[in-house]
Design an enzyme around this catalytic site. Sequence first.
Site, PDB file in Angstrom:
ATOM      1  N   ASP A 160       0.862  -1.187   0.000  1.00 52.32           N
ATOM      2  CA  ASP A 160       0.000   0.000   0.000  1.00 52.32           C
ATOM      3  C   ASP A 160       0.898   1.236   0.000  1.00 52.32           C
ATOM      4  O   ASP A 160       1.536   1.536   1.009  1.00 52.32           O
ATOM      5  CB  ASP A 160      -0.893   0.016   1.245  1.00 52.32           C
ATOM      6  CG  ASP A 160      -1.943  -1.095   1.255  1.00 52.32           C
ATOM      7  OD1 ASP A 160      -1.817  -2.033   0.444  1.00 52.32           O
ATOM      8  OD2 ASP A 160      -2.871  -1.023   2.076  1.00 52.32           O
TER       9      ASP A 160
ATOM     10  N   LYS B   1      -6.938   3.464  -2.487  1.00 49.31           N
ATOM     11  CA  LYS B   1      -7.224   3.372  -1.050  1.00 49.31           C
ATOM     12  C   LYS B   1      -7.405   4.778  -0.491  1.00 49.31           C
ATOM     13  O   LYS B   1      -6.681   5.697  -0.877  1.00 49.31           O
ATOM     14  CB  LYS B   1      -6.063   2.638  -0.366  1.00 49.31           C
ATOM     15  CG  LYS B   1      -6.124   2.584   1.154  1.00 49.31           C
ATOM     16  CD  LYS B   1      -4.918   1.794   1.698  1.00 49.31           C
ATOM     17  CE  LYS B   1      -4.788   1.916   3.207  1.00 49.31           C
ATOM     18  NZ  LYS B   1      -3.634   1.177   3.746  1.00 49.31           N
TER      19      LYS B   1
ATOM     20  N   LYS C 181     -10.190   0.343  -1.557  1.00 53.11           N
ATOM     21  CA  LYS C 181      -9.994   0.011  -0.144  1.00 53.11           C
ATOM     22  C   LYS C 181     -10.363   1.197   0.741  1.00 53.11           C
ATOM     23  O   LYS C 181      -9.869   2.305   0.552  1.00 53.11           O
ATOM     24  CB  LYS C 181      -8.538  -0.402   0.104  1.00 53.11           C
ATOM     25  CG  LYS C 181      -8.237  -0.732   1.575  1.00 53.11           C
ATOM     26  CD  LYS C 181      -6.823  -1.283   1.745  1.00 53.11           C
ATOM     27  CE  LYS C 181      -6.444  -1.406   3.217  1.00 53.11           C
ATOM     28  NZ  LYS C 181      -5.091  -1.953   3.411  1.00 53.11           N
TER      29      LYS C 181
END
Length: 224
Positions: A92, A155, A184
């Site tokens: 990430d 995300k 996400k």
Amino acid sequence: MDKQQLAKMIDHTILKPEADKASIEKLCKEALEYNFASVCINPTNVELAAKLLKGSEVKVCTVIGFPLGANTMEVKAFETKDAIAKGADEVDMVINIGRLKDKDYEYVEKDIKAVVDAADKKALTKVIIETCLLTEEEKVKACELAKKAGADFVKTSTGFSTGGATPEDIKLMRETVGPEMGVKASGGVRSIEDAEAVIKNGATRIGASASIAICEGKVSDSTY
């Protein structure tokens, strides 16, 4: 959606700087018990988590350029390769928020692509855009650049800034990236109601330290 299905959408997370070995061991034990999608941890804990989760379905997720996104793209690329070599299955990464605000879109795309290329399809790539710091236009642009760079997910948040995931941001991100990419939601998802709200609006993964409370229908006071 039952508890098992929900658990498979959650990255069981501990990113606080004071997380020690015992915290990581507990996190991994819980992840195995609930069969969460992954554990999301800082890079120095990847090797331990990979060892503890070996042979299971639970993936090892780590963070790149975290939490500010202000490292150079060369550093982010190295971090990515190093994390994968140590056992990370998912990364990430945080975008360079200042460059996005400068409208230096070429830089932002290259920064994301540096991580995507370094991952070389050996790990899923998720792009943290830090929605709480962006205008609506910037959120859309960040998602478009992540998609163009070949990332697997967008995300919402690091959980270390001024706000987390909202259903409205998830909806906007889903509408921008279309059905192919993952979305996400992270930061502030503390209950089953929070989880259902972001899933309804297009989230396919949730990052939370309140994972067990969410699955058990309780409410946590966790900030991530």
